[in-house]
Design a protein around this motif. Structure first.
Motif, mmCIF file in Angstrom:
data_model
loop_
_atom_site.group_PDB
_atom_site.id
_atom_site.type_symbol
_atom_site.label_atom_id
_atom_site.label_comp_id
_atom_site.label_asym_id
_atom_site.label_seq_id
_atom_site.Cartn_x
_atom_site.Cartn_y
_atom_site.Cartn_z
ATOM 1 N N TYR A 131 29.495 24.116 31.422
ATOM 2 C CA TYR A 131 30.091 24.884 32.514
ATOM 3 C C TYR A 131 30.615 26.266 32.141
ATOM 4 O O TYR A 131 30.948 27.032 33.046
ATOM 5 N N MET A 132 30.735 26.593 30.874
ATOM 6 C CA MET A 132 31.214 27.933 30.502
ATOM 7 C C MET A 132 30.016 28.853 30.401
ATOM 8 O O MET A 132 29.451 29.075 29.329
ATOM 9 N N ARG A 133 29.653 29.427 31.545
ATOM 10 C CA ARG A 133 28.421 30.225 31.631
ATOM 11 C C ARG A 133 28.713 31.567 32.297
ATOM 12 O O ARG A 133 29.648 31.682 33.090
ATOM 13 N N PRO A 134 27.894 32.584 32.014
ATOM 14 C CA PRO A 134 28.120 33.921 32.574
ATOM 15 C C PRO A 134 27.642 34.067 34.018
ATOM 16 O O PRO A 134 26.806 34.915 34.335
ATOM 17 N N VAL A 135 28.182 33.253 34.917
ATOM 18 C CA VAL A 135 27.863 33.403 36.334
ATOM 19 C C VAL A 135 28.701 34.545 36.907
ATOM 20 O O VAL A 135 29.687 34.983 36.313
ATOM 21 N N LYS A 136 28.332 35.013 38.090
ATOM 22 C CA LYS A 136 28.964 36.220 38.632
ATOM 23 C C LYS A 136 30.453 36.037 38.877
ATOM 24 O O LYS A 136 31.250 36.967 38.677
ATOM 25 N N GLU A 137 30.871 34.845 39.333
ATOM 26 C CA GLU A 137 32.296 34.614 39.579
ATOM 27 C C GLU A 137 33.102 34.697 38.284
ATOM 28 O O GLU A 137 34.206 35.251 38.265
ATOM 29 N N VAL A 138 32.553 34.129 37.225
ATOM 30 C CA VAL A 138 33.235 34.170 35.930
ATOM 31 C C VAL A 138 33.334 35.609 35.435
ATOM 32 O O VAL A 138 34.394 36.056 34.959
ATOM 33 N N GLN A 139 32.269 36.364 35.546
ATOM 34 C CA GLN A 139 32.294 37.739 35.066
ATOM 35 C C GLN A 139 33.230 38.610 35.892
ATOM 36 O O GLN A 139 33.939 39.461 35.349
ATOM 37 N N ALA A 140 33.264 38.394 37.212
ATOM 38 C CA ALA A 140 34.181 39.155 38.058
ATOM 39 C C ALA A 140 35.629 38.843 37.695
ATOM 40 O O ALA A 140 36.478 39.746 37.605
ATOM 41 N N LEU A 141 35.915 37.570 37.463
ATOM 42 C CA LEU A 141 37.267 37.170 37.093
ATOM 43 C C LEU A 141 37.644 37.726 35.723
ATOM 44 O O LEU A 141 38.782 38.167 35.507
ATOM 45 N N GLY A 142 36.690 37.733 34.801
ATOM 46 C CA GLY A 142 36.950 38.282 33.475
ATOM 47 C C GLY A 142 37.322 39.750 33.519
ATOM 48 O O GLY A 142 38.229 40.203 32.802
ATOM 49 N N GLN A 143 36.661 40.519 34.350
ATOM 50 C CA GLN A 143 36.985 41.938 34.478
ATOM 51 C C GLN A 143 38.399 42.138 35.020
ATOM 52 O O GLN A 143 39.151 42.987 34.546
ATOM 53 N N ILE A 144 38.767 41.333 36.021
ATOM 54 C CA ILE A 144 40.111 41.438 36.594
ATOM 55 C C ILE A 144 41.165 41.108 35.544
ATOM 56 O O ILE A 144 42.168 41.817 35.391
ATOM 57 N N LEU A 145 40.940 40.018 34.801
ATOM 58 C CA LEU A 145 41.916 39.602 33.798
ATOM 59 C C LEU A 145 42.036 40.626 32.680
ATOM 60 O O LEU A 145 43.141 40.919 32.207
ATOM 61 N N MET A 146 40.913 41.184 32.227
ATOM 62 C CA MET A 146 40.965 42.170 31.150
ATOM 63 C C MET A 146 41.671 43.438 31.608
ATOM 64 O O MET A 146 42.473 44.022 30.861
ATOM 65 N N GLU A 147 41.415 43.874 32.824
ATOM 66 C CA GLU A 147 42.106 45.056 33.347
ATOM 67 C C GLU A 147 43.603 44.799 33.438
ATOM 68 O O GLU A 147 44.416 45.663 33.096
ATOM 69 N N PHE A 148 43.948 43.611 33.879
ATOM 70 C CA PHE A 148 45.361 43.258 33.981
ATOM 71 C C PHE A 148 46.019 43.267 32.601
ATOM 72 O O PHE A 148 47.137 43.748 32.426
ATOM 73 N N LEU A 149 45.312 42.740 31.605
ATOM 74 C CA LEU A 149 45.837 42.713 30.246
ATOM 75 C C LEU A 149 45.989 44.117 29.688
ATOM 76 O O LEU A 149 47.012 44.459 29.079
ATOM 77 N N LEU A 150 45.009 44.973 29.901
ATOM 78 C CA LEU A 150 45.047 46.325 29.346
ATOM 79 C C LEU A 150 46.107 47.182 30.011
ATOM 80 O O LEU A 150 46.608 48.137 29.410
ATOM 81 N N GLN A 151 46.461 46.869 31.242
ATOM 82 C CA GLN A 151 47.484 47.645 31.935
ATOM 83 C C GLN A 151 48.860 47.475 31.310
ATOM 84 O O GLN A 151 49.774 48.243 31.615
ATOM 85 N N SER A 152 49.007 46.482 30.433
ATOM 86 C CA SER A 152 50.273 46.315 29.722
ATOM 87 C C SER A 152 50.325 47.165 28.452
ATOM 88 O O SER A 152 51.284 47.073 27.685
ATOM 89 N N HIS A 153 49.290 47.985 28.213
ATOM 90 C CA HIS A 153 49.250 48.901 27.070
ATOM 91 C C HIS A 153 49.219 50.340 27.590
ATOM 92 O O HIS A 153 48.673 50.602 28.657
ATOM 93 N N PRO A 154 49.778 51.292 26.830
ATOM 94 C CA PRO A 154 49.685 52.687 27.252
ATOM 95 C C PRO A 154 48.230 53.142 27.293
ATOM 96 O O PRO A 154 47.383 52.632 26.547
ATOM 97 N N LYS A 155 47.956 54.118 28.148
ATOM 98 C CA LYS A 155 46.567 54.552 28.346
ATOM 99 C C LYS A 155 45.916 55.024 27.056
ATOM 100 O O LYS A 155 44.741 54.751 26.818
#
Length: 446
Positions: free
Chosen positions: A264-288
């Motif tokens: 079940y851990m596969r690169p389907v579109k929902e997983v990739q979309a969620l990954g982008q959101i989570l990574m952006e959220f994580l990076l926003q806790s660091h200075p630009k």
């Protein structure tokens, strides 16, 4: 160098036949060799010049401090082991839920607060990379509060009302999706697996020391207890529901989880979309200015399987080496140069005696449930958050609920404040199943 000068001074002393010592009526035995007294005077002169004394004292002081750090750091785990008596694998079979909670508290709030917190974030990344879970989360989850739930479970003792309320609220939120088949028993078990296995794996790799069996068993017992009160059907998924000790349970669930990830851990579109959101959220806790470095470092830490599932690029070899080198330096500095923490980290408060509300003291970007006080706005962590572009307590006003949360506040927006009566009924069911005792020693083997 002082030592070489001493050797050259001593080399002038030639062996000779034994000479009886000279004596003085007031001073006793005297050294018959003029060269010895010359050497002594040379060493004294070097010491007076600072060529011998200060470097030696500095090295001695450093060695003493390093030894003190090591002594105190290992003294804590030795003290915990002696207090609870879990000294070998056989003793782990009698570990109680209460003991597991107290041992885990020591890890989470004193020993490894930073990397335990990071490991729980990574565990959530893992669950979001699963196809079925990702499809559900994309439609119903509030991702701005994605990092808070695990801390609530770890904060409360196994028979506490607060833990019962937290699990009852979670069961209420899950119930409609379990009933319709959108959440399966194996999905619940995988979330449980990630919550207990990822911290053990992550801390063993990156912290200044590895967990011992007692500490690993405490984490497993704490989460197994949570799974019990979520009413996870172990027999349906694992074809068994009793184990000799926590480590046997971890082994069986880990073997099952590996096969689950393959399916079940596969690169389907929902997983990739969620990954982008989570990574952006994580990076926003660091200075630009730091994000170009923080992003590839995060890619290194999350590992190959998660990178492929989320569709992230492979980090360069240079960035991989840099990331692991920095983590190794951190490990060595903490191991040899940092005294152990004596004040536990406080992530959330105890319930207010009047309102019952619980406050947060730790956040990434948005200060949900964080009190608006002078100290909470202007402490060092908050200032760093502000520099990184995040909000500080007081920003956002009442929408951030600075007075704290009640458990009925938890969940997607369309569930906030709803299901209070149903949650109370589920809380009573959780309370009846709760126990501070041992979940493994009472098992009956076939």
């Amino acid at each position: 160098m002082p030592s070489s000068l001493l050797r050259r001074g001593l080399s002038h002393i030639q062996p000779s036949s034994p000479t009886p010592p000279l004596t003085h009526p007031d001073c006793g035995i005297m050294d018959p060799s003029p060269n010895a007294s010359t050497t002594t005077s040379q060493a004294a002169e070097l010491s007076n010049r600072g060529l011998l004394g200060w470097p030696t004292l500095a090295l001695l002081g450093l060695a003493t401090y390093v030894a003190l750090c090591s002594l105190l750091r290992f003294k804590r785990i030795q003290s915990v082991r002696a207090r609870y008596g879990y000294t070998d694998r056989a003793s782990l079979a009698r570990m109680t839920n209460q003991d597991a909670h107290e041992i885990a508290e020591n890890l989470i709030y004193l020993e490894f607060p930073l990397l335990y917190d990071l490991s729980m974030r990574l565990a959530l990344f893992e669950t979001y990379a699963v196809e079925n879970i990702a499809k559900l989360l994309v439609t119903v989850s509030d991702l701005n509060k994605w990092d808070t739930l695990p801390k609530r479970f770890a904060a409360f003792p196994p028979t506490s009302t607060q833990l019962h309320k937290a699990i009852a609220r979670m069961n209420f939120l899950h119930a409609p999706y379990i009933k319709t088949g959108k959440i399966r028993q194996e999905d619940l078990l995988y979330v449980l697996y990630a919550s207990m296995a990822e911290p053990i794996r992550f801390l063993n790799i990156f912290e200044w020391r590895q967990l011992d069996e007692m500490e690993a068993a405490a984490i497993v017992t704490m989460w197994k207890y949570t799974g019990d009160m979520m009413d996870i059907d172990y027999r349906t998924v694992l074809q068994k529901d009793d184990w000799e000790d926590p480590l046997e349970f971890l082994k069986d669930v880990t073997e099952w989880a590996s096969e689950y990830e393959d399916r079940y851990m596969r690169p389907v579109k929902e997983v990739q979309a969620l990954g982008q959101i989570l990574m952006e959220f994580l990076l926003q806790s660091h200075p630009k200015f730091a994000r170009p470095v923080a992003y590839p470092m995060a890619l290194v830490v999350i590992g190959n399987r998660l990178r492929r599932a989320f569709g992230f690029p492979e980090p360069s070899l240079a960035m991989t080496v840099l990331t692991y080198s920095l983590l190794l330096i951190r490990k060595l500095v903490i191991r040899f140069l940092c005294l152990p923490r004596i004040i536990p980290v406080e992530y959330i408060s105890q319930p207010d005696k009047t309102t019952g509300r619980i406050k947060h003291y730790h956040y990434m970007k948005e200060p949900w449930y964080v009190p608006d006080t002078f100290w909470s706005r202007w402490n060092l962590e908050t200032l760093l958050t502000w520099v990184c572009g995040g909000m500080i307590p007081g920003d956002g006003g009442a929408d951030m609920k600075p007075d704290g949360f009640l458990f009925e506040d938890l969940g997607p927006k369309n569930k906030v404040g709803k299901g209070i009566q149903e949650t109370l009924e589920l809380e009573e069911m959780v309370r009846q199943r709760s126990s501070a005792g041992c979940p493994f020693a009472v098992a009956t083997k076939p």
